[in-house]
Design an enzyme around this catalytic site. Structure first.
Site, mmCIF file in Angstrom:
data_model
loop_
_atom_site.group_PDB
_atom_site.id
_atom_site.type_symbol
_atom_site.label_atom_id
_atom_site.label_comp_id
_atom_site.label_asym_id
_atom_site.label_seq_id
_atom_site.Cartn_x
_atom_site.Cartn_y
_atom_site.Cartn_z
ATOM 1 C CB CYS A 1 -1.613 6.856 2.351
ATOM 2 S SG CYS A 1 -2.924 5.788 2.991
ATOM 3 C CD GLU B 1 -2.711 -1.529 0.290
ATOM 4 O OE1 GLU B 1 -2.930 -0.608 -0.532
ATOM 5 O OE2 GLU B 1 -3.262 -2.622 0.212
#
Length: 479
Positions: free
Chosen positions: A258, A224
């Site tokens: 993020c 990720e």
């Protein structure tokens, strides 16, 4: 992430690689000894985890606040504790159906037999988590691995030591080391272990190093990685509701998210109106300006300096930098606090156009036609998230059909990450693999296909010595 020339040793004289390897060996031995845990065992473990988190809510809020310098306790409760608690509830509620064997169709010539899949734990899962959400991004992979019946080694970021100490103590109270444990030390040594699966959340550059190290042992990885997540605002949608949502997503945890809206694409006729509304809504959200208790500091001096350098580079190349909200100059009164900032006139030679910002800075790019906005997104690496504000019309459909990203939120920001039944993950340079929803359970499980042969099937007639009967059967199946 590079391998040090001289790997550090512990007080016991073991290198990190040796220490990690011993824990991995103990966990794998326990997994082989005990086999897959039952549904009831997994549920007990998940419920104990949930109870431990809820009982430590205030301690978690305090720990993260200490590590960041200032972090809103409400943001921590919402994005860290609540996020994991709801994830545990989802896994607990659906675990029986996730674990249930699934039937698969049988080939015609074998139709008296049967096929099914059983989901088997992989074994030992390694988790490398980042600093920006040190509870959520550490524990969601851990609880998913537990639900799938695995044992887990967690290595959190060194930049959140107070939170790490709390997680280490909590997990040690809940589980023996041979089931779940937290370790600290050299990241290269950890990522080079022969796990059965490795989950990494962090930057693309470190993700590449992790994947390279894992490949030496053919360890499958879930990465990720983030990236520059775009926000496209349709013409006519510069409203308080739209801009408030963008401000929330951009300034949540000081922009250190993020999936934060990295930049906004706004119709060229509405850029001025957007900036005015953004300024007004930032003032409403943070009435005490950047010293508000709800406004998060930057995690460390290195990250703060990077933001300063991005703005200096943009100014040097002719960008217009606008600090917004109440008394942005007051940011200097609190360590590592960066004021909410808008940047106009961004061009490709500026670093801010290419680097993930990870702070409270919002570049705004004007566009003329929706095709221009789509082309801008598609000329860049595929992002972890994409946000679109607009009606359910041809333009929205065009954005959905012609862009590729991890997940999408329509007329909002951030909240797709809290939808437990949606998979979460990137694509291309923003990552690979999923660990939310049933996709997360299956990522950390081995789908073992099992064929049970019936007492009679046509394949038994296809044995040597072959003859006319074999020809007729083959002609039938290959017609």
């Amino acid at each position: 992430m590079t391998t040090p020339t001289h790997e550090p040793t512990t007080k016991a004289g073991l290198t990190d690689r040796e220490r990690f390897g011993a824990i991995l060996a103990a966990q794998r031995s326990a997994q082989l000894r005990d086999g897959a845990p039952s549904l009831e065992k997994r549920r007990r473990d998940l419920r104990a985890f949930k109870a431990a988190l809820i009982s430590r809510r205030r301690a978690i809020e305090d720990a993260i606040n200490t590590d960041f310098g200032n972090r809103s306790r409400h943001e921590t409760a919402m994005m860290e504790v609540l996020g994991v608690v709801q994830g545990i509830d989802y896994l607990d509620r659906n675990l029986r159906s996730f674990m249930r064997p699934t039937r698969r169709r049988i080939a015609l010539q074998l139709r008296h037999g049967s096929n099914h899949i059983e989901y088997q734990p992989l074994g030992v899962v390694g988790v490398i988590s980042p600093w920006n959400y040190p509870v959520n991004l550490s524990l969601m992979p851990v609880v998913t691995a537990i639900a799938a019946g695995n044992r887990v080694m967690l290595k959190p970021s060194k930049y959140t030591p107070v939170t790490n100490a709390l997680l280490t103590a909590m997990i040690a109270e809940l589980y023996p080391e041979e089931q779940v444990t937290v370790v600290s030390g050299d990241g290269s040594a950890f990522s080079s272990l022969a796990f059965d699966h490795l989950v990494f959340t962090g930057s693309s550059s470190v993700g590449r190093a992790v994947m390279k190290a894992a490949s030496e042992n053919l360890v499958p990885v879930t990465l990720e990685l983030g990236g520059k997540s775009p926000t496209i605002v349709a013409r006519g949608r510069v409203t308080d509701k739209t801009v408030e949502s963008i401000a929330f997503g951009k300034l949540l945890s000081g922009g250190q998210t993020c999936i934060a809206p990295d930049y906004a694409l706004v119709h060229e006729s509405e850029v001025g109106a957007f900036v005015q509304r953004y300024d007004a809504l930032v003032k409403a959200a943070y009435p005490d300006g950047p010293t508000s208790v709800d406004y998060t500091s930057i995690i460390n001096q290195q990250q703060y300096d990077t933001l300063v350098e991005l703005i200096a580079d943009a100014r040097a190349h002719g960008a217009t930098v606008i600090e917004v909200g109440h008394r942005p100059q007051d940011a200097a009164l609190r360590p590592r606090t960066f004021p909410p900032t808008v940047v106009l006139g961004v061009t490709d030679e500026m670093r801010i156009a290419h680097e993930e910002i990870f702070g409270p800075i919002l570049p705004i790019f004007p566009y003329g036609m929706i095709d221009d906005a789509i082309d801008y997104v598609n000329q860049r690496p595929r992002p972890l998230a994409l946000y679109y504000f607009g009606a359910k019309d041809a333009d929205r459909r065009a954005v959905l059909d012609r862009t590729t990203s991890g997940n999408v939120t329509l007329n909002g920001t951030i909240m797709h990450v809290g939808q437990d039944d949606l998979p979460f993950g990137g694509v291309g340079e923003s990552g690979m693999g999923k660990y939310h929803g049933i996709e997360g359970f299956r990522t950390l499980s081995h789908p073992k296909g099992i064929y049970t042969q019936g007492r009679w099937n046509a394949a038994n007639l296809l044995r040597p010595p072959f003859g006319k009967r074999s020809d007729r059967l083959l002609d039938f199946f290959l017609r």
